[in-house]
Motif scaffolding. Structure first.
Motif, PDB file in Angstrom:
ATOM      1  N   THR A 115      30.860  17.248 -40.098  1.00 50.08           N
ATOM      2  CA  THR A 115      30.473  16.529 -41.309  1.00 50.08           C
ATOM      3  C   THR A 115      31.691  15.952 -42.019  1.00 50.08           C
ATOM      4  O   THR A 115      31.692  14.787 -42.443  1.00 50.08           O
ATOM      5  N   THR A 116      32.718  16.770 -42.155  1.00 45.82           N
ATOM      6  CA  THR A 116      33.933  16.325 -42.849  1.00 45.82           C
ATOM      7  C   THR A 116      34.534  15.104 -42.158  1.00 45.82           C
ATOM      8  O   THR A 116      34.827  14.082 -42.795  1.00 45.82           O
ATOM      9  N   ILE A 117      34.702  15.180 -40.844  1.00 44.17           N
ATOM     10  CA  ILE A 117      35.357  14.090 -40.108  1.00 44.17           C
ATOM     11  C   ILE A 117      34.517  12.815 -40.141  1.00 44.17           C
ATOM     12  O   ILE A 117      35.030  11.724 -40.431  1.00 44.17           O
ATOM     13  N   ALA A 118      33.229  12.927 -39.863  1.00 38.76           N
ATOM     14  CA  ALA A 118      32.363  11.738 -39.854  1.00 38.76           C
ATOM     15  C   ALA A 118      32.315  11.090 -41.238  1.00 38.76           C
ATOM     16  O   ALA A 118      32.406   9.866 -41.368  1.00 38.76           O
ATOM     17  N   THR A 119      32.195  11.920 -42.282  1.00 37.80           N
ATOM     18  CA  THR A 119      32.096  11.386 -43.639  1.00 37.80           C
ATOM     19  C   THR A 119      33.404  10.742 -44.081  1.00 37.80           C
ATOM     20  O   THR A 119      33.403   9.679 -44.722  1.00 37.80           O
ATOM     21  N   LEU A 120      34.526  11.375 -43.753  1.00 33.26           N
ATOM     22  CA  LEU A 120      35.820  10.809 -44.144  1.00 33.26           C
ATOM     23  C   LEU A 120      36.090   9.493 -43.421  1.00 33.26           C
ATOM     24  O   LEU A 120      36.662   8.560 -44.004  1.00 33.26           O
ATOM     25  N   LEU A 121      35.682   9.394 -42.172  1.00 31.21           N
ATOM     26  CA  LEU A 121      35.839   8.127 -41.447  1.00 31.21           C
ATOM     27  C   LEU A 121      34.999   7.028 -42.110  1.00 31.21           C
ATOM     28  O   LEU A 121      35.458   5.895 -42.286  1.00 31.21           O
ATOM     29  N   GLY A 195      33.726   5.639 -29.256  1.00 34.88           N
ATOM     30  CA  GLY A 195      34.645   6.774 -29.200  1.00 34.88           C
ATOM     31  C   GLY A 195      33.964   8.077 -29.532  1.00 34.88           C
ATOM     32  O   GLY A 195      32.863   8.103 -30.104  1.00 34.88           O
ATOM     33  N   GLY A 196      34.614   9.176 -29.160  1.00 33.13           N
ATOM     34  CA  GLY A 196      34.106  10.506 -29.456  1.00 33.13           C
ATOM     35  C   GLY A 196      35.238  11.412 -29.897  1.00 33.13           C
ATOM     36  O   GLY A 196      36.387  11.244 -29.473  1.00 33.13           O
ATOM     37  N   ILE A 197      34.929  12.381 -30.761  1.00 31.23           N
ATOM     38  CA  ILE A 197      35.925  13.322 -31.282  1.00 31.23           C
ATOM     39  C   ILE A 197      35.415  14.738 -31.060  1.00 31.23           C
ATOM     40  O   ILE A 197      34.258  15.044 -31.365  1.00 31.23           O
ATOM     41  N   PHE A 198      36.282  15.616 -30.522  1.00 31.97           N
ATOM     42  CA  PHE A 198      35.950  17.042 -30.393  1.00 31.97           C
ATOM     43  C   PHE A 198      36.767  17.822 -31.405  1.00 31.97           C
ATOM     44  O   PHE A 198      37.982  17.684 -31.484  1.00 31.97           O
ATOM     45  N   THR A 199      36.083  18.680 -32.191  1.00 29.20           N
ATOM     46  CA  THR A 199      36.757  19.447 -33.237  1.00 29.20           C
ATOM     47  C   THR A 199      37.191  20.832 -32.751  1.00 29.20           C
ATOM     48  O   THR A 199      38.374  21.145 -32.725  1.00 29.20           O
ATOM     49  N   ASN A 200      36.243  21.648 -32.367  1.00 26.08           N
ATOM     50  CA  ASN A 200      36.534  23.023 -31.942  1.00 26.08           C
ATOM     51  C   ASN A 200      35.250  23.635 -31.394  1.00 26.08           C
ATOM     52  O   ASN A 200      34.177  23.042 -31.540  1.00 26.08           O
ATOM     53  N   LEU A 201      35.365  24.802 -30.804  1.00 27.55           N
ATOM     54  CA  LEU A 201      34.175  25.461 -30.279  1.00 27.55           C
ATOM     55  C   LEU A 201      34.264  26.957 -30.507  1.00 27.55           C
ATOM     56  O   LEU A 201      35.177  27.618 -30.010  1.00 27.55           O
ATOM     57  N   THR A 202      33.331  27.489 -31.309  1.00 28.74           N
ATOM     58  CA  THR A 202      33.200  28.931 -31.507  1.00 28.74           C
ATOM     59  C   THR A 202      31.715  29.258 -31.435  1.00 28.74           C
ATOM     60  O   THR A 202      30.869  28.367 -31.365  1.00 28.74           O
ATOM     61  N   ILE A 289      42.486  21.347 -48.990  1.00 29.07           N
ATOM     62  CA  ILE A 289      43.285  22.549 -48.728  1.00 29.07           C
ATOM     63  C   ILE A 289      42.843  23.184 -47.412  1.00 29.07           C
ATOM     64  O   ILE A 289      41.729  22.951 -46.945  1.00 29.07           O
ATOM     65  N   GLY A 290      43.739  23.977 -46.814  1.00 32.14           N
ATOM     66  CA  GLY A 290      43.414  24.728 -45.606  1.00 32.14           C
ATOM     67  C   GLY A 290      43.946  24.121 -44.331  1.00 32.14           C
ATOM     68  O   GLY A 290      43.871  22.904 -44.136  1.00 32.14           O
ATOM     69  N   LYS A 291      44.501  24.981 -43.475  1.00 26.65           N
ATOM     70  CA  LYS A 291      45.056  24.507 -42.200  1.00 26.65           C
ATOM     71  C   LYS A 291      43.993  23.837 -41.339  1.00 26.65           C
ATOM     72  O   LYS A 291      44.280  22.883 -40.619  1.00 26.65           O
ATOM     73  N   PHE A 292      42.758  24.333 -41.410  1.00 27.20           N
ATOM     74  CA  PHE A 292      41.701  23.713 -40.596  1.00 27.20           C
ATOM     75  C   PHE A 292      41.436  22.283 -41.060  1.00 27.20           C
ATOM     76  O   PHE A 292      41.069  21.420 -40.265  1.00 27.20           O
ATOM     77  N   SER A 295      43.727  19.805 -39.393  1.00 23.64           N
ATOM     78  CA  SER A 295      43.170  19.354 -38.107  1.00 23.64           C
ATOM     79  C   SER A 295      42.109  18.288 -38.317  1.00 23.64           C
ATOM     80  O   SER A 295      42.087  17.273 -37.602  1.00 23.64           O
ATOM     81  N   ASN A 296      41.217  18.513 -39.291  1.00 28.77           N
ATOM     82  CA  ASN A 296      40.162  17.530 -39.558  1.00 28.77           C
ATOM     83  C   ASN A 296      40.751  16.176 -39.948  1.00 28.77           C
ATOM     84  O   ASN A 296      40.321  15.126 -39.452  1.00 28.77           O
ATOM     85  N   LEU A 297      41.743  16.192 -40.838  1.00 28.73           N
ATOM     86  CA  LEU A 297      42.363  14.950 -41.300  1.00 28.73           C
ATOM     87  C   LEU A 297      43.117  14.256 -40.172  1.00 28.73           C
ATOM     88  O   LEU A 297      43.151  13.029 -40.088  1.00 28.73           O
ATOM     89  N   LEU A 298      43.693  15.070 -39.288  1.00 30.72           N
ATOM     90  CA  LEU A 298      44.414  14.510 -38.145  1.00 30.72           C
ATOM     91  C   LEU A 298      43.456  13.810 -37.180  1.00 30.72           C
ATOM     92  O   LEU A 298      43.767  12.747 -36.624  1.00 30.72           O
ATOM     93  N   ALA A 299      42.264  14.392 -37.005  1.00 30.93           N
ATOM     94  CA  ALA A 299      41.244  13.760 -36.157  1.00 30.93           C
ATOM     95  C   ALA A 299      40.800  12.428 -36.759  1.00 30.93           C
ATOM     96  O   ALA A 299      40.610  11.438 -36.046  1.00 30.93           O
ATOM     97  N   VAL A 300      40.643  12.403 -38.079  1.00 33.58           N
ATOM     98  CA  VAL A 300      40.279  11.167 -38.780  1.00 33.58           C
ATOM     99  C   VAL A 300      41.370  10.117 -38.587  1.00 33.58           C
ATOM    100  O   VAL A 300      41.088   8.950 -38.258  1.00 33.58           O
ATOM    101  N   TYR A 301      42.609  10.534 -38.785  1.00 33.32           N
ATOM    102  CA  TYR A 301      43.759   9.636 -38.614  1.00 33.32           C
ATOM    103  C   TYR A 301      43.795   9.068 -37.192  1.00 33.32           C
ATOM    104  O   TYR A 301      43.908   7.850 -36.990  1.00 33.32           O
ATOM    105  N   GLY A 302      43.657   9.956 -36.196  1.00 34.17           N
ATOM    106  CA  GLY A 302      43.716   9.531 -34.794  1.00 34.17           C
ATOM    107  C   GLY A 302      42.612   8.546 -34.442  1.00 34.17           C
ATOM    108  O   GLY A 302      42.847   7.536 -33.778  1.00 34.17           O
ATOM    109  N   ALA A 303      41.397   8.825 -34.927  1.00 32.41           N
ATOM    110  CA  ALA A 303      40.269   7.930 -34.630  1.00 32.41           C
ATOM    111  C   ALA A 303      40.472   6.565 -35.270  1.00 32.41           C
ATOM    112  O   ALA A 303      40.193   5.526 -34.648  1.00 32.41           O
ATOM    113  N   ALA A 304      40.965   6.552 -36.502  1.00 30.24           N
ATOM    114  CA  ALA A 304      41.195   5.279 -37.191  1.00 30.24           C
ATOM    115  C   ALA A 304      42.244   4.442 -36.461  1.00 30.24           C
ATOM    116  O   ALA A 304      42.087   3.222 -36.315  1.00 30.24           O
TER     117      ALA A 304
END
Length: 484
Positions: A115-121, A195-202, A289-292, A295-304
């Motif tokens: 949600t964070t990545i899609a919305t920020l993009l 394009g596609g973005i992978f965040t993490n898997l738990t 805030i937060g290290k995670f 990562s989210n912001l970096l994915a947004v940056y990379g996709a842009a």
């Protein structure tokens, strides 16, 4: 549009009736069928749509897409296929004029961060001057117009309808969350992704996928299906990051906060108001805030950047963006403590949010966590949620989330079962979520942080099939005002 035209990408086992019939609309819900519609009979996880073919015909359906042929009725065309789940996306894509090919569509998949990545993009590209659409858990948007969302990813027909509306409004980009359910159920079948973005898997959705391997393979199928012209951006810090893209035809790019990658970032400073980062050698201040979230912001940056934007322009806009509703959202009390509302509803998400809080607190205040677990979902994660909350909190209040058709106290008992006697000394349980939040606020002192986890942006509690209005933000502010 004629039925035979929208069947071009489908291989019917047989057609009974006139394939030249006009199709005025498509739906998988028989209750929404109108005169001249095509009804698609889906064998869902809960209900078999074949049971409602008769009802659809009564309401005016002139054509039926199905797996099992019923007794034919005069004036109705039946198209039998091996799998309606596989066919519906292809049919919907053609009916709505292949909208995903007329804009640049980017999908985001993973356990957390979608949600964070899609919305920020979406927000970023609008600030960069483009018309955009968003398909997300919180809300769908068509160039600023909100369209309420009921699932992470709509069904294939609704998805194409929304994308077609985006094209009509002149949207050049669309950003969407791709849930594992939607990928596995082929709701995104027939769509063309840029394009596609992978965040993490738990661990998540074990009630549906049964094993982590099945869950991972559902996510991986999204990247397996990307075309050669697309890009696939993957998280190199996640152990499944490279697994996701090992069979993709797309151009693979990586992002990381810990190792060598195409897009890299480092956390320099962190406060409750935001962070200072170094991204690909450039410093930038962000309101997260937060290290995670790094990562989210970096994915947004990379996709842009992969979508052709200049890195310096992307970072400038990134510095102005704000957190998505219900994602690490702080509410400051008059007494000097902070309540944070977050959607964290998996052990990993809870760990990430609590770690982010500790990064800022740096031992200068206590953490009180209010959390629960959803009913009729993966029971295996319940004790893990409680363990994670206790591990990183000074006090924990276990309460009700969305109990759905389960008894709230039984869900709480499942969570408590994961704790030993020593851990239980930190914990109290309060079934009433409103009372649990109120109690946490009574416990908190100046400099403390209350994490209210699990519901985030949701403004309801689902109990026995009914959604009752309930908003964590509202409850917190009510408590603050009553204490003032």
């Amino acid at each position: 549009m004629k039925l035979n035209e929208i069947l071009k990408n489908v291989k019917p086992l047989q057609i009974v009736g006139d394939a030249d019939v006009e199709v005025k609309g498509i739906h998988i819900d028989s209750r929404r069928i109108e005169d001249g519609f095509l009804f698609v009979a889906m064998k869902g996880t809960q209900v078999d749509g074949h049971r409602f073919i008769g009802k659809a015909i009564e309401l005016g359906a002139k054509s039926i897409l199905c797996e099992d042929l019923p007794e034919p009725q005069e004036g109705v065309t039946y198209v039998q296929v091996e799998s309606t789940e596989d066919a519906v996306g292809k049919v919907a894509t053609l009916f709505y004029g292949n909208p995903s090919a007329k804009l640049k569509l980017v999908g985001v998949t993973g356990t957390n961060g979608k949600t964070t990545i899609a919305t920020l993009l979406y927000n970023m590209f609008r600030k960069l001057g483009y018309k955009c659409g968003l398909l997300s858990t919180v809300c769908n948007y068509i160039e600023g117009e909100p369209v309420p969302a009921s699932h992470t990813t709509p069904d294939a027909i609704e998805l194409n309808r929304l994308l077609a509306r985006m094209v009509e409004k002149g949207c050049q980009y669309a950003f969407m969350e791709c849930s594992s359910h939607a990928i596995h159920q082929k709701r995104i079948g027939g769509l063309k992704f840029a394009g596609g973005i992978f965040t993490n898997l738990t661990r998540d959705h074990m009630d549906y996928h049964k094993t982590v391997e099945n869950y991972r393979n559902a996510k991986k199928a999204f990247f397996d299906g990307l075309p050669k012209q697309a890009f696939a951006i993957t998280n190199a810090d996640d152990k499944n990051g490279m697994v996701m893209v090992q069979n993709t035809k797309a151009t693979v790019k990586t992002y990381s906060t810990r190792t060598m990658a195409d897009f890299r970032a480092k956390l320099l400073e962190c406060h409750f108001e935001g962070m200072y980062l170094e991204v690909d050698g450039r410093e930038v201040g962000v309101q997260f805030i937060g290290k995670f979230n790094v990562s989210n912001l970096l994915a947004v940056y990379g996709a842009a950047v992969m979508l052709g934007q200049k890195p310096e322009d992307v970072l400038l806009v990134l510095s102005t963006l704000k957190s998505v509703s219900g994602r690490l959202e702080p509410i400051h009390s008059p007494e000097g403590y902070t309540a944070i509302v977050d959607y964290a509803h998996t052990p990993d998400a809870l760990e990430n949010v609590l770690s982010a809080i500790h990064e800022v607190l740096d031992g200068k205040g206590q953490v009180i966590t209010v959390c629960g677990a959803g009913g009729n979902r993966d029971k295996g994660k319940r004790p893990l949620m409680a363990q994670e909350a206790v591990r990183q909190s000074d006090r924990v209040i276990i309460t009700s989330d969305n109990p759905r058709f389960e008894e709230p106290q039984e869900i709480i008992n499942d969570m408590l079962a994961g704790l030993d006697k020593q851990q239980l000394k930190k914990v109290i349980s309060i079934v009433d979520r409103r009372e649990a939040i109120r109690t946490a606020c009574m416990m908190a002192q100046k400099g403390d942080v209350i994490l209210i986890a699990g519901k985030g942006h949701e403004d309801y509690q689902e109990i026995k099939g009914v959604k009752h209005h309930f908003d964590d933000h509202e409850v917190v502010r009510e408590v603050f005002s009553s204490n003032a």
